[in-house]
Design a protein around this motif. Structure first.
Motif, PDB file in Angstrom:
ATOM      1  N   SER A  43       0.836  -1.204   0.000  1.00  9.14           N
ATOM      2  CA  SER A  43       0.000   0.000   0.000  1.00  9.14           C
ATOM      3  C   SER A  43       0.872   1.256   0.000  1.00  9.14           C
ATOM      4  CB  SER A  43      -0.983  -0.003   1.176  1.00  9.14           C
ATOM      5  OG  SER A  43      -0.324  -0.202   2.405  1.00  9.14           O
ATOM      6  N   GLY A  44       2.037   1.181   0.622  1.00  9.44           N
ATOM      7  CA  GLY A  44       2.975   2.307   0.562  1.00  9.44           C
ATOM      8  C   GLY A  44       3.441   2.557  -0.862  1.00  9.44           C
ATOM      9  N   LYS A  45       3.748   1.467  -1.572  1.00  4.06           N
ATOM     10  CA  LYS A  45       4.144   1.592  -2.983  1.00  4.06           C
ATOM     11  C   LYS A  45       2.983   2.145  -3.806  1.00  4.06           C
ATOM     12  CE  LYS A  45       7.532  -2.128  -2.923  1.00  4.06           C
ATOM     13  NZ  LYS A  45       7.887  -3.461  -3.408  1.00  4.06           N
ATOM     14  N   ALA A  46       1.772   1.662  -3.511  1.00  4.57           N
ATOM     15  CA  ALA A  46       0.588   2.139  -4.241  1.00  4.57           C
ATOM     16  C   ALA A  46       0.373   3.629  -4.006  1.00  4.57           C
ATOM     17  CB  ALA A  46      -0.646   1.345  -3.812  1.00  4.57           C
ATOM     18  N   CYS A  47       0.561   4.079  -2.782  1.00  9.49           N
ATOM     19  CA  CYS A  47       0.411   5.499  -2.468  1.00  9.49           C
ATOM     20  C   CYS A  47       1.415   6.329  -3.257  1.00  9.49           C
ATOM     21  CB  CYS A  47       0.580   5.741  -0.973  1.00  9.49           C
ATOM     22  SG  CYS A  47      -0.781   5.154   0.041  1.00  9.49           S
ATOM     23  N   SER A  48       2.643   5.849  -3.337  1.00 11.96           N
ATOM     24  CA  SER A  48       3.665   6.559  -4.107  1.00 11.96           C
ATOM     25  C   SER A  48       3.284   6.618  -5.578  1.00 11.96           C
ATOM     26  CB  SER A  48       5.022   5.876  -3.946  1.00 11.96           C
ATOM     27  OG  SER A  48       5.476   6.002  -2.619  1.00 11.96           O
ATOM     28  N   GLU A  49       2.748   5.527  -6.106  1.00  6.77           N
ATOM     29  CA  GLU A  49       2.314   5.504  -7.508  1.00  6.77           C
ATOM     30  C   GLU A  49       1.169   6.488  -7.733  1.00  6.77           C
ATOM     31  OE1 GLU A  49       1.566   4.641 -11.515  1.00  6.77           O
ATOM     32  OE2 GLU A  49       3.352   4.365 -10.295  1.00  6.77           O
ATOM     33  N   LEU A  50       0.214   6.517  -6.827  1.00  5.94           N
ATOM     34  CA  LEU A  50      -0.909   7.448  -6.966  1.00  5.94           C
ATOM     35  C   LEU A  50      -0.422   8.894  -6.913  1.00  5.94           C
ATOM     36  CD1 LEU A  50      -3.600   5.611  -4.824  1.00  5.94           C
ATOM     37  CD2 LEU A  50      -3.615   5.925  -7.314  1.00  5.94           C
ATOM     38  N   LYS A  51       0.507   9.175  -6.025  1.00  4.26           N
ATOM     39  CA  LYS A  51       1.057  10.539  -5.945  1.00  4.26           C
ATOM     40  C   LYS A  51       1.768  10.887  -7.253  1.00  4.26           C
ATOM     41  CE  LYS A  51       1.902  12.368  -1.874  1.00  4.26           C
ATOM     42  NZ  LYS A  51       1.501  13.284  -1.169  1.00  4.26           N
ATOM     43  N   ARG A  52       2.479   9.924  -7.815  1.00 10.17           N
ATOM     44  CA  ARG A  52       3.164  10.138  -9.085  1.00 10.17           C
ATOM     45  C   ARG A  52       2.153  10.453 -10.193  1.00 10.17           C
ATOM     46  NH1 ARG A  52       4.291   7.876 -13.562  1.00 10.17           N
ATOM     47  NH2 ARG A  52       3.309   5.879 -13.179  1.00 10.17           N
ATOM     48  N   GLN A  53       0.958   9.893 -10.083  1.00 16.68           N
ATOM     49  CA  GLN A  53      -0.082  10.118 -11.086  1.00 16.68           C
ATOM     50  C   GLN A  53      -0.911  11.369 -10.800  1.00 16.68           C
ATOM     51  OE1 GLN A  53      -2.397   6.881 -12.570  1.00 16.68           O
ATOM     52  NE2 GLN A  53      -0.810   5.378 -12.126  1.00 16.68           N
ATOM     53  N   GLY A  54      -0.551  12.117  -9.772  1.00 17.63           N
ATOM     54  CA  GLY A  54      -1.213  13.393  -9.526  1.00 17.63           C
ATOM     55  C   GLY A  54      -2.210  13.425  -8.385  1.00 17.63           C
ATOM     56  N   PHE A  55      -2.399  12.316  -7.693  1.00 13.70           N
ATOM     57  CA  PHE A  55      -3.290  12.310  -6.531  1.00 13.70           C
ATOM     58  C   PHE A  55      -2.560  13.021  -5.389  1.00 13.70           C
ATOM     59  CE2 PHE A  55      -4.903   8.983  -9.150  1.00 13.70           C
ATOM     60  CZ  PHE A  55      -6.245   8.861  -8.860  1.00 13.70           C
ATOM     61  N   THR A  56      -3.259  13.895  -4.694  1.00 13.69           N
ATOM     62  CA  THR A  56      -2.591  14.682  -3.662  1.00 13.69           C
ATOM     63  C   THR A  56      -2.966  14.259  -2.243  1.00 13.69           C
ATOM     64  OG1 THR A  56      -4.325  16.354  -3.806  1.00 13.69           O
ATOM     65  CG2 THR A  56      -2.341  16.705  -5.133  1.00 13.69           C
ATOM     66  N   ASN A  57      -4.137  13.686  -2.055  1.00  8.79           N
ATOM     67  CA  ASN A  57      -4.606  13.320  -0.726  1.00  8.79           C
ATOM     68  C   ASN A  57      -4.675  11.801  -0.613  1.00  8.79           C
ATOM     69  OD1 ASN A  57      -5.627  13.351   1.833  1.00  8.79           O
ATOM     70  ND2 ASN A  57      -7.499  14.451   1.326  1.00  8.79           N
ATOM     71  N   VAL A  58      -3.527  11.190  -0.296  1.00  5.26           N
ATOM     72  CA  VAL A  58      -3.384   9.742  -0.269  1.00  5.26           C
ATOM     73  C   VAL A  58      -2.872   9.330   1.103  1.00  5.26           C
ATOM     74  CG1 VAL A  58      -2.239   7.783  -1.352  1.00  5.26           C
ATOM     75  CG2 VAL A  58      -2.841   9.772  -2.728  1.00  5.26           C
ATOM     76  N   SER A  59      -3.494   8.288   1.684  1.00  2.00           N
ATOM     77  CA  SER A  59      -3.067   7.799   3.000  1.00  2.00           C
ATOM     78  C   SER A  59      -2.874   6.291   2.962  1.00  2.00           C
ATOM     79  CB  SER A  59      -4.114   8.129   4.066  1.00  2.00           C
ATOM     80  OG  SER A  59      -4.294   9.517   4.185  1.00  2.00           O
ATOM     81  N   ASN A  60      -1.844   5.839   3.646  1.00  2.00           N
ATOM     82  CA  ASN A  60      -1.534   4.418   3.778  1.00  2.00           C
ATOM     83  C   ASN A  60      -1.975   3.951   5.167  1.00  2.00           C
ATOM     84  OD1 ASN A  60      -0.390   1.869   3.562  1.00  2.00           O
ATOM     85  ND2 ASN A  60       1.706   2.592   3.838  1.00  2.00           N
ATOM     86  N   VAL A  61      -2.703   2.827   5.234  1.00  2.00           N
ATOM     87  CA  VAL A  61      -3.104   2.285   6.531  1.00  2.00           C
ATOM     88  C   VAL A  61      -1.892   1.572   7.131  1.00  2.00           C
ATOM     89  CG1 VAL A  61      -4.656   0.753   7.782  1.00  2.00           C
ATOM     90  CG2 VAL A  61      -5.512   2.052   5.812  1.00  2.00           C
ATOM     91  N   ARG A  62      -1.385   2.122   8.228  1.00  2.00           N
ATOM     92  CA  ARG A  62      -0.195   1.619   8.896  1.00  2.00           C
ATOM     93  C   ARG A  62      -0.392   0.169   9.350  1.00  2.00           C
ATOM     94  NH1 ARG A  62       0.086   4.909  13.311  1.00  2.00           N
ATOM     95  NH2 ARG A  62       0.846   6.548  11.938  1.00  2.00           N
ATOM     96  N   GLY A  63       0.511  -0.697   8.907  1.00  2.00           N
ATOM     97  CA  GLY A  63       0.473  -2.108   9.318  1.00  2.00           C
ATOM     98  C   GLY A  63      -0.520  -2.954   8.549  1.00  2.00           C
ATOM     99  N   GLY A  64      -1.287  -2.335   7.663  1.00  2.00           N
ATOM    100  CA  GLY A  64      -2.254  -3.071   6.842  1.00  2.00           C
ATOM    101  C   GLY A  64      -3.220  -3.914   7.652  1.00  2.00           C
TER     102      GLY A  64
END
Length: 119
Positions: free
Chosen positions: A93-114
């Motif tokens: 999910s951390g990698k996914a958040c980074s990918e979303l930010k790269r695609q222009g999403f600005t408000n992205v949160s990762n659930v700690r520990g999944g």
């Protein structure tokens, strides 16, 4: 001497992970904070685990969008809304958040520990 070499490798690996690891500059939230947003229509919930993992155990509010499909499927999400991302441990999910930010999403949160830390 062998212990020193192993310790040096571990420290270097940790430093590299912290510098370029998944989810760099991504907000993390707890499972409790994610649950508190379940009724907010301006929040999108995605689970980036594989279809098999998702089928075995899921949180119904989270839409399954496996990490390997995210690059092509991000267009299904509204970039103007908050996105909360979940996986098994928080790494994908951390990698996914980074990918979303790269695609222009600005408000992205990762659930700690999944799901491992889901309460």
């Amino acid at each position: 001497m062998e212990i020193i070499i192993v310790a040096a490798i571990v420290i270097i690996g940790w430093l590299l992970y912290k510098k370029v690891g998944p989810g760099k500059n991504v907000k993390t939230i707890t499972s409790e904070e994610a649950k508190a947003k379940f009724n907010d229509r301006n929040v999108q919930f995605i689970d980036v685990r594989t279809k098999g993992e998702y089928k075995g155990q899921k949180v119904k509010q989270f839409k399954n969008m496996p990490l390997h499909e995210l690059g092509n499927r991000a267009k299904e999400l509204d970039p103007n809304k908050e996105v909360i991302v979940l996986c098994q441990s928080g790494m994908r999910s951390g990698k996914a958040c980074s990918e979303l930010k790269r695609q222009g999403f600005t408000n992205v949160s990762n659930v700690r520990g999944g799901l491992n830390m889901w309460r």
